[in-house]
Design a protein around this motif. Structure first.
Motif, short mmCIF file in Angstrom:
data_model
loop_
_atom_site.label_atom_id
_atom_site.label_comp_id
_atom_site.label_asym_id
_atom_site.label_seq_id
_atom_site.Cartn_x
_atom_site.Cartn_y
_atom_site.Cartn_z
N GLN A 99 0.82 -1.20 0.00
CA GLN A 99 0.00 0.00 0.00
C GLN A 99 0.86 1.26 0.00
N SER A 101 0.12 0.75 -4.10
CA SER A 101 -1.21 0.22 -4.29
C SER A 101 -2.33 1.20 -3.94
N SER A 102 -1.98 2.34 -3.38
CA SER A 102 -3.01 3.32 -3.03
C SER A 102 -2.66 4.68 -3.63
N THR A 103 -3.63 5.57 -3.66
CA THR A 103 -3.39 6.92 -4.19
C THR A 103 -2.54 7.74 -3.22
N ARG A 104 -2.30 7.23 -2.02
CA ARG A 104 -1.39 7.89 -1.09
C ARG A 104 0.06 7.42 -1.30
N SER A 105 0.25 6.39 -2.09
CA SER A 105 1.52 5.67 -2.16
C SER A 105 2.67 6.54 -2.68
N HIS A 146 1.02 1.93 -10.50
CA HIS A 146 0.51 1.26 -9.30
C HIS A 146 1.24 -0.07 -9.10
N VAL A 153 -2.75 5.07 5.52
CA VAL A 153 -2.85 3.79 4.79
C VAL A 153 -3.53 2.75 5.65
N SER A 177 -7.26 3.52 5.89
CA SER A 177 -7.91 3.24 4.62
C SER A 177 -8.12 1.73 4.44
N MET A 178 -7.12 0.94 4.81
CA MET A 178 -7.24 -0.52 4.69
C MET A 178 -8.33 -1.05 5.61
N GLN A 191 -11.70 -0.17 4.17
CA GLN A 191 -12.02 -1.03 3.03
C GLN A 191 -12.39 -2.43 3.50
#
Length: 429
Positions: free
Chosen positions: A279, A283-287, A304, A352, A355-356, A359
């Motif tokens: 992540q 894998s995330s838009t924060r990455s 990504h 992160v 967010s995980m 989700q």
């Protein structure tokens, strides 16, 4: 609840009142061998679209409509070293039907028809029916090269496993393999799958266990079979050097795919740090990849990463301009170095994690996600209750991430190069 229907045949019921639908998954599984890929893909086509009673797609569709719009499908999957023919059906719970009828029995009878009574003529699948779907599948496989992103993924996969066709080859086989199949030999393969593969049935929703069990026991193929034990996790064969290749394509965008070994698997002590590493990495838009390569450096249209915890692999895919390829290839490992040194904010880690968790909680609102998660835990013989899962995510530290980053090893690079991007009109800024 879990029931042993027969040796090698398991039924698991998942009780929930949260959904208006009930879902059934039936998985026929055996060790992955590339010589079976085309056969199983073709078999999935035939079992989805026809049976002895419903001998056309139209008749199948009409029966699904009669069963209040039930949704039926057959697909082929690979879970690590496991090759899977998955049959699934979703249908309304009885209490939402206008006549209050019991639909489960009718659904199981439909599945029995579609699975155990295929459309055959003599000792093979009906020839005309076979040829229609054979041609459809060949055309699909031959068209994959037109989907550049997917094509690049498959090419990287082959590079990553250079001497291992069981994992390097495409799961659905090739157009050539499909075109060489015949209806008689495929019917023999179908019988082999029915008689020898391990079978796992999962039923989720508001259900009566005894009604399900009685229906399942009526299937003539759901009887004792030999059970083959094998390792689900994929341990790639060592390679002496970096595997790399490229191809030229028309168009304005190049595609870069990179494969890293990460020998951490589902259920390992370092599994949760590996998930968070992915992540943070891409894998995330924060990455870091998204922030530093796409946003700050403007060197990628999209970038990504993904982590396969049954294969121990992290892949990166980027859409770029051709002239930026070397810079991107330098920036990707630079983000791993940042993770190795803890060079990122605590706020990023906290964001992160949250967010995980959000989700993960939202997945409980989707019946497909609930049943799929239970299946993975079942085949791995590992159970992570939701509270434990969240605790393990929250307990991951920067030191844990450093240890994961130290394990990552570059193994393969594949690029689809389009030099048509060398003009000012394609600027990313």
């Amino acid at each position: 609840m879990e029931y042993q229907v027969a040796n090698g045949v398991k039924l698991r019921t998942i009780h929930t009142t949260k959904f208006k639908n009930t879902k059934i998954l039936i998985n026929f599984t055996f060790p992955a061998h590339s010589q079976n890929y085309g056969k199983l893909a073709m078999l999935a086509e035939l079992l989805q679209n026809c049976s002895a009673k419903y001998h056309s797609e139209l008749l199948v569709s009409r029966q699904l409509s009669r069963m209040y719009g039930a949704s039926y499908g057959v697909t082929v999957l690979r879970y690590g070293n496991q090759h899977t023919l998955q049959i699934k059906i979703s249908f309304p719970n009885d209490k939402y039907l206008p006549s209050k009828e019991r639909l489960m029995t009718e659904i199981l009878e439909f599945l029995e028809e579609m699975i155990e009574k295929p459309y055959i003529s003599g000792v093979g699948f009906n020839q005309a029916y076979f040829e229609i779907h054979q041609n459809n599948l060949v055309n699909y496989l031959n068209s994959i090269a037109d989907n550049k992103e997917y094509y690049a993924v498959l090419k990287l996969q082959k590079l990553y496993y250079p001497n291992d066709p069981d994992h390097g080859n495409f799961l659905l086989g090739s157009g050539r393999e499909i075109s060489e199949l015949d209806s008689k030999s495929l019917y023999s393969f179908y019988q082999q799958v029915m008689k020898t593969s391990a079978i796992t049935i999962l039923v989720a929703g508001e259900i009566d266990d005894q009604e399900v069990l009685q229906g399942v026991e009526h299937f003539r193929y759901f009887v004792d079979r030999p059970v083959t034990k094998y390792e689900l996790r994929v341990m790639p064969q060592p390679v002496e050097s970096l595997q790399s290749a490229n191809e030229k394509i028309d168009g304005s965008q190049s595609i870069l795919n990179v494969g890293y070994e990460l020998p951490v698997y589902f259920g390992d002590e370092q599994y949760f740090p590996a998930v968070i590493f992915n992540q943070l990495f891409g894998s995330s838009t924060r990455s870091l990849l998204f922030t530093n390569v796409r946003e700050k450096a403007s060197l990628a249209y999209d970038i990504h990463s993904s982590y396969n915890s049954l294969a121990g692999i992290v892949t990166v895919q980027a859409g770029i301009d051709y002239q930026n390829e070397q810079q991107v290839l330098e920036l990707i490992p630079a983000q791993i170095t940042k993770l190795l040194h803890g060079d990122y904010s605590d706020q990023l880690m906290d964001g992160v994690k949250q967010s995980m968790i959000n989700q993960h909680r939202s997945e409980a609102d989707h019946l497909s996600a609930v049943i799929e998660k239970r299946y993975i835990q079942q085949i791995m013989n590992i159970d992570y209750p939701d509270t434990v899962w969240e605790e393990r995510i929250n307990s991951v530290t920067k030191d844990d991430i450093k240890k994961i980053a130290a394990k990552v090893k570059l193994r393969a690079i594949f690029a689809l190069n389009s030099q048509g991007a060398n003009n000012e009109n394609n600027s990313l800024s």
